[in-house]
Write a protein that holds these residues in place. Sequence first.
Motif, PDB file in Angstrom:
ATOM      1  N   GLN B  51      -5.365   9.483 -13.408  1.00 45.26           N
ATOM      2  CA  GLN B  51      -6.521   8.514 -12.896  1.00 45.26           C
ATOM      3  C   GLN B  51      -6.643   8.269 -11.466  1.00 45.26           C
ATOM      4  O   GLN B  51      -7.761   7.633 -11.190  1.00 45.26           O
ATOM      5  CB  GLN B  51      -6.489   7.320 -14.030  1.00 45.26           C
ATOM      6  N   ALA B  52      -5.658   8.472 -10.588  1.00 45.57           N
ATOM      7  CA  ALA B  52      -5.806   8.048  -9.329  1.00 45.57           C
ATOM      8  C   ALA B  52      -6.848   8.880  -8.809  1.00 45.57           C
ATOM      9  O   ALA B  52      -7.110   9.908  -8.840  1.00 45.57           O
ATOM     10  CB  ALA B  52      -4.590   8.153  -8.486  1.00 45.57           C
ATOM     11  N   LEU B  53      -7.708   8.164  -7.672  1.00 44.25           N
ATOM     12  CA  LEU B  53      -9.103   8.794  -6.930  1.00 44.25           C
ATOM     13  C   LEU B  53      -8.214   9.165  -5.617  1.00 44.25           C
ATOM     14  O   LEU B  53      -7.473   8.492  -5.176  1.00 44.25           O
ATOM     15  CB  LEU B  53      -9.999   7.731  -6.909  1.00 44.25           C
ATOM     16  N   VAL B  54      -8.823  10.368  -5.119  1.00 47.14           N
ATOM     17  CA  VAL B  54      -8.337  10.687  -3.932  1.00 47.14           C
ATOM     18  C   VAL B  54      -9.533  10.635  -2.868  1.00 47.14           C
ATOM     19  O   VAL B  54     -10.554  11.160  -3.259  1.00 47.14           O
ATOM     20  CB  VAL B  54      -7.859  12.327  -3.949  1.00 47.14           C
ATOM     21  N   ALA B  55      -9.682  10.168  -1.690  1.00 40.58           N
ATOM     22  CA  ALA B  55     -10.612  10.057  -0.707  1.00 40.58           C
ATOM     23  C   ALA B  55      -9.917  10.895   0.314  1.00 40.58           C
ATOM     24  O   ALA B  55      -8.910  11.094   0.772  1.00 40.58           O
ATOM     25  CB  ALA B  55     -10.694   8.777  -0.284  1.00 40.58           C
ATOM     26  N   VAL B  56     -10.734  11.854   0.857  1.00 40.41           N
ATOM     27  CA  VAL B  56     -10.550  12.716   2.159  1.00 40.41           C
ATOM     28  C   VAL B  56     -11.600  12.178   3.218  1.00 40.41           C
ATOM     29  O   VAL B  56     -12.836  12.268   2.837  1.00 40.41           O
ATOM     30  CB  VAL B  56     -10.682  14.215   1.883  1.00 40.41           C
ATOM     31  N   ASN B  57     -11.158  11.817   4.567  1.00 35.99           N
ATOM     32  CA  ASN B  57     -11.981  11.280   5.356  1.00 35.99           C
ATOM     33  C   ASN B  57     -13.193  10.403   4.719  1.00 35.99           C
ATOM     34  O   ASN B  57     -14.271  10.146   4.977  1.00 35.99           O
ATOM     35  CB  ASN B  57     -12.949  12.436   6.088  1.00 35.99           C
ATOM     36  N   GLN B  58     -12.450   9.395   3.987  1.00 41.90           N
ATOM     37  CA  GLN B  58     -13.210   8.083   3.508  1.00 41.90           C
ATOM     38  C   GLN B  58     -14.344   8.316   2.279  1.00 41.90           C
ATOM     39  O   GLN B  58     -15.230   7.790   2.391  1.00 41.90           O
ATOM     40  CB  GLN B  58     -13.724   7.191   4.657  1.00 41.90           C
ATOM     41  N   THR B  59     -14.210   9.501   1.873  1.00 45.40           N
ATOM     42  CA  THR B  59     -15.133   9.971   0.996  1.00 45.40           C
ATOM     43  C   THR B  59     -14.318  10.604  -0.477  1.00 45.40           C
ATOM     44  O   THR B  59     -13.249  11.323  -0.386  1.00 45.40           O
ATOM     45  CB  THR B  59     -15.926  11.149   1.168  1.00 45.40           C
ATOM     46  N   ILE B  60     -14.752   9.933  -1.764  1.00 43.96           N
ATOM     47  CA  ILE B  60     -14.032  10.303  -2.758  1.00 43.96           C
ATOM     48  C   ILE B  60     -14.384  11.670  -3.215  1.00 43.96           C
ATOM     49  O   ILE B  60     -15.622  12.112  -3.341  1.00 43.96           O
ATOM     50  CB  ILE B  60     -14.476   9.468  -3.969  1.00 43.96           C
ATOM     51  N   VAL B  61     -13.507  12.389  -3.301  1.00 43.57           N
ATOM     52  CA  VAL B  61     -13.629  14.073  -3.580  1.00 43.57           C
ATOM     53  C   VAL B  61     -12.956  14.513  -5.079  1.00 43.57           C
ATOM     54  O   VAL B  61     -12.093  13.779  -5.435  1.00 43.57           O
ATOM     55  CB  VAL B  61     -13.032  14.818  -2.507  1.00 43.57           C
ATOM     56  N   ASP B  62     -13.426  15.602  -5.349  1.00 49.18           N
ATOM     57  CA  ASP B  62     -12.726  16.272  -6.575  1.00 49.18           C
ATOM     58  C   ASP B  62     -11.491  17.227  -6.284  1.00 49.18           C
ATOM     59  O   ASP B  62     -11.137  17.118  -5.060  1.00 49.18           O
ATOM     60  CB  ASP B  62     -13.827  16.742  -7.566  1.00 49.18           C
ATOM     61  N   ASP B  63     -10.878  17.820  -7.226  1.00 48.76           N
ATOM     62  CA  ASP B  63      -9.861  18.421  -7.006  1.00 48.76           C
ATOM     63  C   ASP B  63      -9.991  19.789  -6.134  1.00 48.76           C
ATOM     64  O   ASP B  63      -8.849  20.235  -5.873  1.00 48.76           O
ATOM     65  CB  ASP B  63      -8.827  18.687  -8.472  1.00 48.76           C
ATOM     66  N   THR B  64     -11.080  20.246  -6.223  1.00 50.21           N
ATOM     67  CA  THR B  64     -11.233  21.310  -5.393  1.00 50.21           C
ATOM     68  C   THR B  64     -11.505  21.227  -3.890  1.00 50.21           C
ATOM     69  O   THR B  64     -11.586  22.261  -3.196  1.00 50.21           O
ATOM     70  CB  THR B  64     -12.650  22.340  -6.097  1.00 50.21           C
ATOM     71  N   HIS B  65     -11.802  20.096  -3.611  1.00 47.25           N
ATOM     72  CA  HIS B  65     -12.031  19.718  -2.271  1.00 47.25           C
ATOM     73  C   HIS B  65     -10.942  20.247  -1.588  1.00 47.25           C
ATOM     74  O   HIS B  65      -9.688  19.891  -1.522  1.00 47.25           O
ATOM     75  CB  HIS B  65     -12.429  18.246  -2.065  1.00 47.25           C
ATOM     76  N   PRO B  66     -11.035  20.723  -0.215  1.00 47.12           N
ATOM     77  CA  PRO B  66      -9.985  21.029   0.826  1.00 47.12           C
ATOM     78  C   PRO B  66      -9.212  19.767   1.699  1.00 47.12           C
ATOM     79  O   PRO B  66     -10.181  18.837   1.860  1.00 47.12           O
ATOM     80  CB  PRO B  66     -10.428  22.104   1.724  1.00 47.12           C
ATOM     81  N   VAL B  67      -8.046  20.037   1.682  1.00 48.94           N
ATOM     82  CA  VAL B  67      -7.472  18.870   2.746  1.00 48.94           C
ATOM     83  C   VAL B  67      -6.782  19.668   3.821  1.00 48.94           C
ATOM     84  O   VAL B  67      -5.909  20.667   3.665  1.00 48.94           O
ATOM     85  CB  VAL B  67      -6.230  18.261   1.753  1.00 48.94           C
TER      86      VAL B  67
END
Lengths: 147, 82
Positions: B51-67
């Motif tokens: 259930q944890a949410l992930v934010a990249v550069n301060q935007t919540i993104v889904d699992d397909t988003h690049p890091v």
Amino acid sequence: MISVQQEDFDVGLEYQKLRLNSQNEGAIVFFSGLVRDMNADGKVQSMLIEHYPGMTEKVLTNIANEAKGRWDLQQLQIIHRVGRLQAADQIVFVATTSKHREDAFKACQFIMDFLKTQAPFWKKEISDEVGQWVEAKSSDQQKLADW
Amino acid sequence: MTKILLFGKLREDVGQSSIEFAGFSQGTVGELRSALVTSDIGDTETFIAGQALVAVNQTIVDDTHPVLPGDEVAIFPPVTGG
């Protein structure tokens, strides 16, 4: 205007500021949220609110801009407190002003529904010095589908 | 090496407000989650996988988003403000 702050706010003062700044607005709608003194497990004495500095302001700005795009709003204000609060303390204030009440009502509710599910705040309820993190409610998530 | 900010219950469970995670340098958010689940950062694996949410550069993104290297990455529980 958006403010994430430890200090309390005065609803009367905020209302007067909106009213005195109004230009041909016929409606001011506001919501204020409080710390409840009970949860499912019993009495809540105080609450800690943690946030993600920077992202919080960014998300609230995005929600505000989305609301301004959907409805005819003149003024919009969001205040959210962080840090340690006591039972019955004020947590959040959202106000919208518009020429007509419908836009102000809808925008205010829209902002609260998105704030609750998108803005990075986390509440920890404290009772007898024991802390319990508040769990997110699926009902809050479901409300987004209405928009 | 990826710096990950932690908030709320996850921060408390791990015992730190951020970690330097050596098991991931770049990829997708889903790959970061998988790498974290197989790592040893306390009793948080289920939480990070689920259930944890992930934010990249301060935007919540889904699992397909690049890091990418240098991105600001944060992981946290579902939010409970308002």
